[in-house]
Design a protein around this motif. Structure first.
Motif: not given
Length: 145
Positions: A51-74
């Motif tokens: 998780q990066k780029g979500l700090a305040a105040p937002p900066s136009p030079n930093v892209r917000n990126v969030r990545i989660a690993e999720c266990l999914v199944g059937d």
């Protein structure tokens, strides 16, 4: 010199190609490098790994990126799903989702399910199946070559 018309008089214009109905696949049938996958899955675990780029105040030079690993199944097995940005909000533990146009990415020799900009995730009604957690396709190592 005579000209030919591609549409003879009285004939109808060419038909639009029919939309293909999605073919739903089961987790146990996922293979390395597969793409165009549609499946119904239940989210078991979702953990933010980046998780990066979500700090305040937002900066136009930093892209917000969030990545989660999720266990999914059937009912046939489970696999790690890599959720990115807005996808993270949909992949809550206990949620049932339809993954459309998913693909398999390889990470350190193991499979990860992902959806890029060409696919989508839809939260759906709760599924009736219990996830087969003892068949985790992400713990198997594949040698690609």
């Amino acid at each position: 010199m005579a000209t030919t018309n591609s549409h003879a008089q009285g004939s109808s214009p060419p038909a639009k190609p029919a939309l293909r109905k999605p073919v739903f696949i089961k987790v146990c049938d996922l293979k390395p490098a597969a793409a165009g996958l549609t499946l119904v899955a239940k989210v078991l675990i979702s953990e933010i790994v980046l998780q990066k780029g979500l700090a305040a105040p937002p900066s136009p030079n930093v892209r917000n990126v969030r990545i989660a690993e999720c266990l999914v199944g059937d009912e046939t097995g489970c696999i790690l799903f890599t959720a990115r940005n807005d996808q993270v909000d949909l992949m809550k533990p206990g949620a049932s989702v339809i993954i459309r146009n998913g693909k398999i990415d390889m990470f350190k020799g193991s499979m990860r399910l992902a959806v890029d900009k060409w696919g989508r995730i839809e939260v759906t009604d709760p599924v009736a199946f219990e996830v087969k957690e003892d068949n985790n396709l992400s713990v198997m190592e594949y040698e690609l070559g």
